[in-house]
Design an enzyme around this catalytic site. Sequence first.
Site: not given
Ligand code: LLP
Length: 436
Positions: A251, A296, A363
């Site tokens: 996150g 991310r 489109c």
């Molecule tokens: N762990 C779990 C259980 C998760 O659901 C997620 C992301 C992560 C780790 C990794 O989170 P990060 O470090 O990448 O923030 N498509 C959306 C983001 C969806 C994230 C879903 N889960 C966007 O483009 O912002």
Amino acid sequence: MFDQLIPVLPSTAEAPEGRLRIGGVDCGELAAAYGTPLIAYDQAHIEAAARAWLDAFADHPAGATVVYASKAFAAVGMLRLLGELGLGADVSSLGELEAARRAGIDPARIVLHGNNKSRTELAAAVDLRVGLVVVDAASELDLLEELCAAEGAVQPILVRINPDIVVETHQYINTAHAGSKFGVPAVEAATLLERAAASPWLEPRGVHVHLGSQLLDTAPWGRVLGWLAGWALELRERTGIEVHTLDVGGGLGIAYTEDQAPPTPADVARVVRDTLDREWVARGLRLPHLVVEPGRSIVGQAAVTLYRVGVVKDAGDIRYVAVDGGMSDNPRPTLYGAEYRALLAERCHEPASGPWWIAGVHCESGDVLVEDAPLPTPVRGELLAIAATGAYAASMASTYNLVPRCAAVLVGDGTHRPLLRGERLEELFARDVDGG
Ligand code: LLP
């Protein structure tokens, strides 16, 4: 222009004579070699980000495992690179599990997620002997137990707990509020761990919590771990079960715009450790082994997408520059209203002629990648770069309008190698029964 955008660009980005270079390679050379759109990843940036996570938790007394959230970008080459640095993988589908397997990630460092895991996914995970399955529902626990018994395997599990916390981010990527489809409420989480403890096939290791994504503040980790301390104490007193492993999810956000200042992995580690010392150790709870799941923050800012400029036109008050990609290679602006920064990759130092809307080829009017980007007047045929597209762009790409998906390349030390090649037109018809 360029200097202002340094906070959102990959760490090796430079612009000698106004030409954008990443990893020591001119972006024009990359575009010529792979075509456009092209997602260009800076290997040095990725390695530094991965190491920052490893270093941040290296001295945790009970140990820590850093698993890359492969949903951010699941190319096998990327997983292999991160696996070689010592990361595991968070996977949440059969496809991501298979990518981690093909990348040679140690199964003991694979964590399986998903709010509705299928029998096939669970069976594949058990078969591979993944390190952890994060159970998301009571019926899933039953299914997993049945599969483990059939396989003769004992599966370590965590239970995903829903802490009912709302964090500040887009509502679609907020996951820990009551009513979320993820996890189970606190009381049920305890029940599921008790049930697992009673099974010869399941080994309850602890809990998982994921707050949401693109978080720009560490306070939510402190809040949730403080709350979990009370829950863990009650669990131990009532059932004798201890939380050996605490998975605090992913996150951590990145800078998409130059005014955003995300915390570092070390900042997250500090809040986690301080809260554990203050709330857990003080209550007589043992320090748990930690799992963190960054996605991310490892790959997001490491990449830029290169596009070729096409039509440039005025539409009333809005001046449009259309590029040869759009919501099919990056759905985030359309889906979340996400903001990005752009620059003309061969004229990085020229002053802007005004605000431009960067439109895609699709489109629909919503297919705009950036609104009001300050750019010099773009010219057909030149390269435009959008920054911080390494996470959740290629991984959420579609073939809308039957547009083939673009290539992704890893660049470092003056060389480059493809991670994903561009999709060929024929491939779009490979599963069309009448299309051959
Ligand atoms: N762990 C779990 C259980 C998760 O659901 C997620 C992301 C992560 C780790 C990794 O989170 P990060 O470090 O990448 O923030 N498509 C959306 C983001 C969806 C994230 C879903 N889960 C966007 O483009 O912002």
